[in-house]
Structures are given as structure tokens and as C-alpha cells.
Design a protein around this motif. Structure first.
Motif, PDB file in Angstrom:
ATOM      1  N   GLU A 261      -7.315   0.906   1.710  1.00  0.00           N
ATOM      2  CA  GLU A 261      -6.625   0.580   0.504  1.00  0.00           C
ATOM      3  C   GLU A 261      -7.726   0.584  -0.667  1.00  0.00           C
ATOM      4  O   GLU A 261      -8.872  -0.264  -0.665  1.00  0.00           O
ATOM      5  CB  GLU A 261      -6.001  -0.789   0.343  1.00  0.00           C
ATOM      6  CG  GLU A 261      -4.667  -0.695   1.171  1.00  0.00           C
ATOM      7  CD  GLU A 261      -3.865  -1.836   1.143  1.00  0.00           C
ATOM      8  OE1 GLU A 261      -2.714  -1.866   1.904  1.00  0.00           O
ATOM      9  OE2 GLU A 261      -4.129  -2.828   0.412  1.00  0.00           O
ATOM     10  N   THR A 262      -7.288   1.013  -2.007  1.00  0.00           N
ATOM     11  CA  THR A 262      -7.855   0.765  -3.245  1.00  0.00           C
ATOM     12  C   THR A 262      -7.194  -0.326  -3.853  1.00  0.00           C
ATOM     13  O   THR A 262      -6.166  -0.193  -4.188  1.00  0.00           O
ATOM     14  CB  THR A 262      -8.186   2.059  -3.979  1.00  0.00           C
ATOM     15  OG1 THR A 262      -8.999   3.048  -3.301  1.00  0.00           O
ATOM     16  CG2 THR A 262      -8.814   1.782  -5.255  1.00  0.00           C
ATOM     17  N   TRP A 263      -8.073  -1.572  -4.286  1.00  0.00           N
ATOM     18  CA  TRP A 263      -7.346  -2.441  -4.990  1.00  0.00           C
ATOM     19  C   TRP A 263      -8.008  -2.483  -6.316  1.00  0.00           C
ATOM     20  O   TRP A 263      -9.301  -1.937  -6.576  1.00  0.00           O
ATOM     21  CB  TRP A 263      -7.967  -3.805  -4.489  1.00  0.00           C
ATOM     22  CG  TRP A 263      -7.074  -4.218  -3.021  1.00  0.00           C
ATOM     23  CD1 TRP A 263      -6.400  -3.305  -2.665  1.00  0.00           C
ATOM     24  CD2 TRP A 263      -7.199  -5.544  -2.496  1.00  0.00           C
ATOM     25  NE1 TRP A 263      -6.004  -3.887  -1.244  1.00  0.00           N
ATOM     26  CE2 TRP A 263      -6.278  -5.090  -1.140  1.00  0.00           C
ATOM     27  CE3 TRP A 263      -7.653  -6.641  -2.675  1.00  0.00           C
ATOM     28  CZ2 TRP A 263      -6.376  -6.365  -0.188  1.00  0.00           C
ATOM     29  CZ3 TRP A 263      -7.548  -7.705  -1.850  1.00  0.00           C
ATOM     30  CH2 TRP A 263      -6.997  -7.384  -0.652  1.00  0.00           C
TER      31      TRP A 263
ATOM     32  N   ALA B   5       0.941  -1.293   0.085  1.00  0.00           N
ATOM     33  CA  ALA B   5      -0.084  -0.018  -0.042  1.00  0.00           C
ATOM     34  C   ALA B   5       0.807   0.997  -0.023  1.00  0.00           C
ATOM     35  O   ALA B   5       1.848   1.142   0.843  1.00  0.00           O
ATOM     36  CB  ALA B   5      -1.007  -0.035   1.103  1.00  0.00           C
TER      37      ALA B   5
ATOM     38  N   HIS C 244      -3.021  -3.775  -8.585  1.00  0.00           N
ATOM     39  CA  HIS C 244      -2.590  -2.673  -7.753  1.00  0.00           C
ATOM     40  C   HIS C 244      -3.201  -2.391  -6.432  1.00  0.00           C
ATOM     41  O   HIS C 244      -4.300  -2.964  -6.256  1.00  0.00           O
ATOM     42  CB  HIS C 244      -2.729  -1.181  -8.877  1.00  0.00           C
ATOM     43  CG  HIS C 244      -2.169  -1.189 -10.010  1.00  0.00           C
ATOM     44  ND1 HIS C 244      -0.888  -0.381 -10.165  1.00  0.00           N
ATOM     45  CD2 HIS C 244      -2.250  -1.797 -11.331  1.00  0.00           C
ATOM     46  CE1 HIS C 244      -0.696  -0.681 -11.354  1.00  0.00           C
ATOM     47  NE2 HIS C 244      -1.464  -1.451 -11.956  1.00  0.00           N
ATOM     48  N   ARG C 245      -2.341  -2.130  -5.505  1.00  0.00           N
ATOM     49  CA  ARG C 245      -3.091  -1.702  -4.254  1.00  0.00           C
ATOM     50  C   ARG C 245      -2.369  -0.347  -3.786  1.00  0.00           C
ATOM     51  O   ARG C 245      -1.213  -0.262  -3.986  1.00  0.00           O
ATOM     52  CB  ARG C 245      -2.481  -2.553  -3.127  1.00  0.00           C
ATOM     53  CG  ARG C 245      -3.001  -3.901  -3.330  1.00  0.00           C
ATOM     54  CD  ARG C 245      -2.478  -5.111  -2.358  1.00  0.00           C
ATOM     55  NE  ARG C 245      -3.155  -4.631  -0.824  1.00  0.00           N
ATOM     56  CZ  ARG C 245      -2.513  -5.580   0.149  1.00  0.00           C
ATOM     57  NH1 ARG C 245      -1.816  -6.718  -0.052  1.00  0.00           N
ATOM     58  NH2 ARG C 245      -3.098  -5.131   1.315  1.00  0.00           N
TER      59      ARG C 245
ATOM     60  N   THR D   9     -12.573  -0.625  -2.595  1.00  0.00           N
ATOM     61  CA  THR D   9     -12.181  -0.173  -1.341  1.00  0.00           C
ATOM     62  C   THR D   9     -11.962  -1.237  -0.543  1.00  0.00           C
ATOM     63  O   THR D   9     -13.177  -1.835  -0.290  1.00  0.00           O
ATOM     64  CB  THR D   9     -12.614   1.006  -0.885  1.00  0.00           C
ATOM     65  OG1 THR D   9     -12.562   2.178  -2.053  1.00  0.00           O
ATOM     66  CG2 THR D   9     -12.148   1.627   0.350  1.00  0.00           C
TER      67      THR D   9
ATOM     68  N   ARG E 150      -5.674 -12.047  -6.898  1.00  0.00           N
ATOM     69  CA  ARG E 150      -5.199 -10.733  -6.325  1.00  0.00           C
ATOM     70  C   ARG E 150      -5.072  -9.741  -7.287  1.00  0.00           C
ATOM     71  O   ARG E 150      -5.447  -9.924  -8.493  1.00  0.00           O
ATOM     72  CB  ARG E 150      -3.726 -11.176  -6.312  1.00  0.00           C
ATOM     73  CG  ARG E 150      -2.936 -11.410  -7.457  1.00  0.00           C
ATOM     74  CD  ARG E 150      -1.717 -12.364  -7.304  1.00  0.00           C
ATOM     75  NE  ARG E 150      -2.004 -13.470  -6.665  1.00  0.00           N
ATOM     76  CZ  ARG E 150      -1.170 -13.913  -5.522  1.00  0.00           C
ATOM     77  NH1 ARG E 150      -0.049 -13.332  -5.438  1.00  0.00           N
ATOM     78  NH2 ARG E 150      -1.557 -15.064  -4.702  1.00  0.00           N
ATOM     79  N   PRO E 151      -5.404  -8.456  -6.628  1.00  0.00           N
ATOM     80  CA  PRO E 151      -5.227  -7.176  -7.542  1.00  0.00           C
ATOM     81  C   PRO E 151      -3.988  -6.822  -8.341  1.00  0.00           C
ATOM     82  O   PRO E 151      -3.088  -7.330  -7.626  1.00  0.00           O
ATOM     83  CB  PRO E 151      -5.716  -6.040  -6.604  1.00  0.00           C
ATOM     84  CG  PRO E 151      -4.882  -6.461  -5.441  1.00  0.00           C
ATOM     85  CD  PRO E 151      -5.086  -8.177  -5.222  1.00  0.00           C
TER      86      PRO E 151
ATOM     87  N   ARG F 267     -12.136  -0.892  -9.480  1.00  0.00           N
ATOM     88  CA  ARG F 267     -11.554  -0.766  -8.280  1.00  0.00           C
ATOM     89  C   ARG F 267     -12.401  -0.841  -7.095  1.00  0.00           C
ATOM     90  O   ARG F 267     -13.719  -0.733  -7.271  1.00  0.00           O
ATOM     91  CB  ARG F 267     -11.222   0.792  -8.276  1.00  0.00           C
ATOM     92  CG  ARG F 267     -10.562   1.145  -9.512  1.00  0.00           C
ATOM     93  CD  ARG F 267      -9.852   2.532  -9.482  1.00  0.00           C
ATOM     94  NE  ARG F 267      -8.725   2.827  -8.636  1.00  0.00           N
ATOM     95  CZ  ARG F 267      -7.932   3.816  -8.162  1.00  0.00           C
ATOM     96  NH1 ARG F 267      -8.567   4.835  -8.151  1.00  0.00           N
ATOM     97  NH2 ARG F 267      -6.890   3.765  -7.374  1.00  0.00           N
TER      98      ARG F 267
END
Length: 212
Positions: free
Chosen positions: A165-167, A13, A156-157, A182, A153-154, A180
Motif C-alpha cells: 500500500e502507498t500511504w 486499500a 489516503h491509502r 510504501t 493515520r494517513p 508518500r
């Protein structure tokens, strides 16, 4: 960040948009320009062409070998799956002793394949899970374990305020968007999915249309 699990292969993050985590031996910024070193002889040019062709063949062969849709069949054993695809990036527990193997296509990839196994370890389903239909299954308060089981899994985090966090996930689309979601410090989702312009897109000719 307290309460949020680490996802291997994904950036930790950090405020603001994130780029994919750099893999060992891979330059995420792409090839660097090389300085000219004088005239290259015919043998040198031929050698470069040969290397380029071989590289393309290796890349093509690797992609074909690692494509679950063509390499995995219902009824195969887990051993047969891993022999073809390698070890999964994640394993998820399903009901009645079943399990799910996760095969993402890298942080910048737009597909993630899930291979479901029954309690005996045989394939029951193979699915590319990064779809709008699956994104809309995300509900407020969904535990992170369920989110990862659904989407993997995303790519980006990004750290946000209040330890959230925004994934973000890229997915197959012609609209140059990414999904996206949250995640709060308690390890659950806040709200559902949102779709935003993908910062990896290029805007050309001033037409406002994003392209990969």
C-alpha cells in the motif's frame, strides 16, 4: 489486505489515487448548484444571510475550540485535554508508561496534532507532527505501529502490486506536495518518504503552478 492494519476514517486499500473517505452527513464533492425557484423576498434573503453568518461563527468557534496549540497546556490532565478537544482518533504507547493522543485534522487536512502524556496522565508536549523533518525520520523496515506513532493515520491509502500500500499525508507546504510512504504486506515500510504533486491541487492559467 493481509498484514496491514485498518486505520479508522481512512479509505480501504484500492488501486490508484484515493480520495478522502466520506464522513456521514458530509458531501465530499461540495455543495451542489440549486435550481432557481423564483424571486426571493427581502425576508428570505435576510434569513439566508443570517444563517450564513451563524454558520461561519460556528465554524470559526469550532476550529478555535479544537486547536491543540491554543487549547492544551503542559501540565493539564488527560481529562482536561479531552474536555477541550474531544476523544482522540488514536492512542499510542510511549516508553515508561507514557502515551500519545492523536488529533488529525481530517483526511484532507494538512495537520495532525499529538498530545503526549506522562505515566500520571499529564501533558508533557503538544506537537504538530506532519513536517518534513518527521517524514525524513521514516526508515526502511519501520513497523506500521511506529509509523503511526510518528505521523498518525494517513489521509489516503492506495493498494499497489505485491499486496503493498502507498500511504499519503498532506502537510503544511506552499509547494502543493504530499508525502508518500510504501507499506508492505508484512506491516513494515519499504524505503523512506517520497514527495509527489498533490492531486487535490488546481493548475490555473497554464503556468504549471499548483494551488489549493
Amino acid at each position: 489486505m493481509p498484514g496491514l492494519p485498518a486505520v479508522p476514517g481512512v479509505d480501504p486499500a484500492m488501486p490508484g489515487p484515493r480520495r478522502p473517505a466520506q464522513r456521514e452527513g458530509v458531501d465530499m464533492d461540495g455543495p451542489k448548484p440549486r435550481k432557481a425557484s423564483g424571486a426571493i423576498g427581502l425576508a428570505g434573503r435576510t434569513g439566508f444571510r443570517t444563517l450564513a453568518v451563524l454558520g461561519a461563527l460556528v465554524a470559526f468557534g469550532g476550529c478555535a475550540m479544537l486547536e491543540p496549540a491554543t487549547e492544551v497546556r503542559v501540565g493539564q490532565t488527560e481529562s482536561e485535554v479531552t474536555q477541550r478537544l474531544g476523544e482522540p482518533a488514536g492512542r499510542h504507547v510511549l516508553a515508561q508508561g507514557a502515551s500519545r493522543l492523536e488529533y488529525p485534522r481530517g483526511p484532507a487536512g494538512r495537520t495532525t496534532w499529538m498530545v503526549d502524556l506522562d505515566a500520571s496522565g499529564r501533558v508533557t508536549a503538544v506537537e504538530q507532527v506532519l513536517t518534513e523533518a518527521n517524514f525524513y525520520k521514516v526508515t526502511d523496515g519501520m513497523p506500521v505501529a511506529d509509523l503511526l506513532r510518528l505521523l498518525g493515520r494517513p489521509g489516503h491509502r492506495a493498494g499497489e502490486w505485491q499486496n503493498r500500500e502507498t500511504w499519503s499525508w498532506r502537510y503544511p507546504t506552499n509547494d502543493c506536495l504530499w508525502a508518500r510512504i510504501t507499506v508492505t504486506a508484512k506491516g513494515v515500510t519499504r524505503g523512506g518518504v517520497g514527495f509527489m504533486p498533490d492531486p487535490a491541487c488546481d493548475v490555473k492559467d497554464g503556468d504549471g503552478m499548483g494551488r489549493y
